[in-house]
Structures are given as structure tokens and as C-alpha cells.
Write an enzyme that holds these catalytic residues in place. Sequence first.
Site, PDB file in Angstrom:
ATOM      1  CE  LYS A 172      45.850  99.176 108.960  1.00 56.82           C
ATOM      2  NZ  LYS A 172      45.311  99.153 107.684  1.00 56.82           N
ATOM      3  CE  LYS A 240      47.721  98.054 100.612  1.00 55.90           C
ATOM      4  NZ  LYS A 240      46.721  98.477 100.305  1.00 55.90           N
TER       5      LYS A 240
END
Lengths: 288, 288
Positions: A172, A240
Site C-alpha cells: 500500500k 496519515k
Amino acid sequence: MAKIAFLGLGVMGAPMARHLAKAGHEVRVYNRTTSKAERWVAENGGAWAPTPGQAAQGCDFVFCCVGADNDLREVTIGPDGAFHAMAEGSLFVDHTTVSAQVSRELEAEARAKGIGFLDAPVSGGQAGAENGKLTIMVGGDAEQFKQAEPVMQAYAQRIGLMGPSGSGQLTKMVNQICIAGIVQGLSEALNFAMTAGLDPRAVVEVISKGAAQSWQMENRSSTMVDGQFDFGFAVDWMRKDLGLVLDEARRIGAPLPVTALVDQFYADVQKMGGGRQDTSSLIRRFRG
Amino acid sequence: MAKIAFLGLGVMGAPMARHLAKAGHEVRVYNRTTSKAERWVAENGGAWAPTPGQAAQGCDFVFCCVGADNDLREVTIGPDGAFHAMAEGSLFVDHTTVSAQVSRELEAEARAKGIGFLDAPVSGGQAGAENGKLTIMVGGDAEQFKQAEPVMQAYAQRIGLMGPSGSGQLTKMVNQICIAGIVQGLSEALNFAMTAGLDPRAVVEVISKGAAQSWQMENRSSTMVDGQFDFGFAVDWMRKDLGLVLDEARRIGAPLPVTALVDQFYADVQKMGGGRQDTSSLIRRFRG
């Protein structure tokens, strides 16, 4: 059909849990804000539980999609966490984007209790969750992957086992690094085009089949030109994720000069009040 | 069928001129190194001329694909340049990537002599030129564009009139800005993946249909992983183009923070001896 708990009914989790219920599984949901869990049950059937542990009790699988590292720790190893209630041989699948280290730490905790654990962050956004067309990047044990894969098919277009625990998270991160460079390049390019007096849509039309092509160009350039950013993956979430990326890169020693810079540019967008806007709002640094 | 002169038989110009000859046009070629022109005629028929002016004499169209600003000035307004020989109403089409200002300057010179002038830089590389599948970004007068378009179809997949003189060059610049961000992001991402111990090909496979997708990912990631860069669009040419981009951006007041940084990174690759390698060799800064 399996007994499944689903923890976290946000914009991603709620539709994912819905796909599991539609596929015929027995789904028990948990959400920190109880009213969301009650509404989900009213719309989709199944049951809700007041704690992650009570949701997980007696389930074959516990799926999870919460906010960040601390939320994940709370619903797994916290006082009311799922790990205390799960049976040996059951499997926890975490769809949250967290650090690879937290994934590995929780996998070890789970293993010590005889529970399986897969890190399985997703991409495809809210639309992908709703259409059941997510990409799922999985880290962990191959046998556990085989058990979870057919269940995750309910909301996935692509599922890959990327390596041992943590590898889903690392994959990811690779995805987000690519996006950072592409969106910044596209922002500079569209702003340059408009400043130079070109019609940016005509420019995209002519260059969009060659070496400059990207998903971002095909799906975001028109809204970037219009200054529309009230959709998609939010800047706050991107920051984030980039924070996780930059921490991991520092740990393994991989230089990310442009990714680090783009992270700072996203901080500018947050300061402009764009934290909830789509990541394509990076162009606002140039155009307000 | 038209009488055409083609100036500049490099890796791009030679196959473009060949497509014009194959389409049935009467082609007369000029090249600074005469032996290349002689070889081209031996292979493709037509004729060669010792100066741009002699090549251009009596032609309906003069096409051109040379190196940079000074080469273009020499073959147009130099002592033996085409502009001195071209008939009123004939059309000069420049496929060289040069500054928008040189394009506008030469368009004005041509106009004063009753000659048409289009700036028409291309993308698609040597392969695109050989397969006749180039993208052509044109700046200039709409009537002149209509005359040139059917002739350029011989080697184009896409042709767009982007606006007044200089707009073709500006559009090509937008293309290169996008590529700079994408290739750097992809370089950081693949290096991160390999440093993290992931299989970079498996990673690309799983993320290549989503928001991180790009032409560069689809066509260059595998060779980047293998460290193969002996093909494609060279770093030296990319630096030339980025120099034009950064000059123009300074002139019009468009900030290009990442493009400027990537230009410097390409300078590092040149220092490593990679000037003739494909632009994807940007990853060499991380992997040697």
C-alpha cells in the site's frame, strides 16, 4: 457460509460489511459510535455488539477497518478487544492502513493465542468499497490467505498475497508513493497549461494516450481544472498514509525526496482548509 | 500528392520522411551529414539536396525535425535556410522541440515572407516515428493546420491544434512536466519496494489498475527493476526539454518545484554516465 464479525463501519467498512451480508454470511458488526451499528443492522440485517470482543465471540473470521494504529490496537488487544474472545484457529483480517510494524506486532500477538492474522489494506476508495471492486494487498501466511481470499472476493476486484506479515502494508505504501509523484506532476502541468493560456482539457485530450498518461490524468484532471475536490480520498488520510510511508522509509533506508516534499505540500493544503478534500486538491497550492 | 522537403534525418526525422514517401509524396531530403541523406535516398527513393534552401525550392511543404533552437534557426533563416527559397503560400512545419519563443519568432519571420509556419513537436519516441503512431501537438493558424493535417496523418496517431503559434511547444512542455513527476514517483516507489524486500513485479501487478497506474508503470517498471535503460527517450534530450520548460515557466510565472528538482536529479544521472539512457534511468540515482 461463515460466521463473521466486522469492526468499524466507516465509509469503507460499512459497504464492505454489507457485501459480506449480501454474500450470505452471518455478520455481526461493531462500531465505536453505536448508532451507526444500529443503523447498519436496520438496513442490512445481522446483529450488532457493544464491544469488539462480543462481536468476535464464536466467529470464524473477524474483519476490521478502523482509523489508525491506536484504533486498531484498541479493537484487537485493548481490554474489550477481539483477540481475547476469538477461538483458536479463527482468523483476523485487518483492512486498516497502519504501519507494517504494528501489523507484525499484532500478527505475533495473534499467533501466540493460536489466532491467524493478515494485514490487508485496500485501495479503490469509497466507490470501490461500494461497488465491491477494491484492490486488497495482503501480508501473512499462505494458508490463512487461502481461507480469507474467497470471503474477501465479496468486495474485491484484485487480491494479492504480497509476502509475510507486513507486506500488505508495504505494498500500500508503494501505491501511495506513486500517487504522490503523479498528482504533483499533474498539478504542476495543469497549472502551467492554464498559466500559459492553453485549454487544459484540449491538452489532456492530446497527451492522454502517451508517456504522460495516468489514472489520475484520466480521472482527476477535469475536476482539478474546475476546482472541484469534494469527493474521493481525503488529504488528511493521505497525510496519515505518507507519515507511515516516511517512517518506514527512514527505518529501511529508502530515500523519498519527492514523496517527502509532496507530504509537505499536502500540509499546505491542510492549512488552506483542504484536509477533507480529495488528494487532487494539491493543485490548490498553485491556484488557491 | 505534394512536393515535400524534409530537413533532418535523425532517429525521428528519417522514419517520418519515409512515411511521407510511402504515402506517395515527392520527397526531397536534407541532412547536415550528407551521407545520411544519400543512404535515405538509396533506401526510400526521392532526392537529396546539399542545403535546406535547395531542398525547399519549389516545395508545397517543408517539414523539419532537427536538434534544438540553433539548428532550427540555421535551417530556416540561416544563409542557406529554407525561408529564402520557399514560395509564397507554401508551409513550413517544424517538428523540433524548441522554445515557444523561437517558434513565435520564426512564425513572424515566415509570415513576413508570405510563408506559413506551424510549430508541431511530437511525442511517441523513435518507436512512434517508425510505426507512424506519433502524437503531434500543433500551434499556429487554423487554415494552415487544415493543409498540413492530412499530410501528417502519414505518421500520426493523434494530431491536435492547440492554439496560436507556440501552443504546440507549450503542450509538449505540459507532457514533459507530467512525465517528470510520474517517473520520479515510480523510481522512489520501486526502490522502496525492493529495499523493503517486496517482489516489485508482484507489487506492480496488484496496484497497476488503480489510482497509482500510469503508462510509465505499465511500460517501464519491469525494465527499471532489471536495470535496463538502453532504449527509449534519452536523459540528455529530457534535460534539453526540461530546460525549455523551466525557462518558459519562469517567464510566465508558473511554479514547478518538483519538475525543477527532477531536472537536477537527471543531472545526477548524466554525471553517472547515463545521458544516452532512457528517462526511466532516474531510478539509478537510488540503485546505481
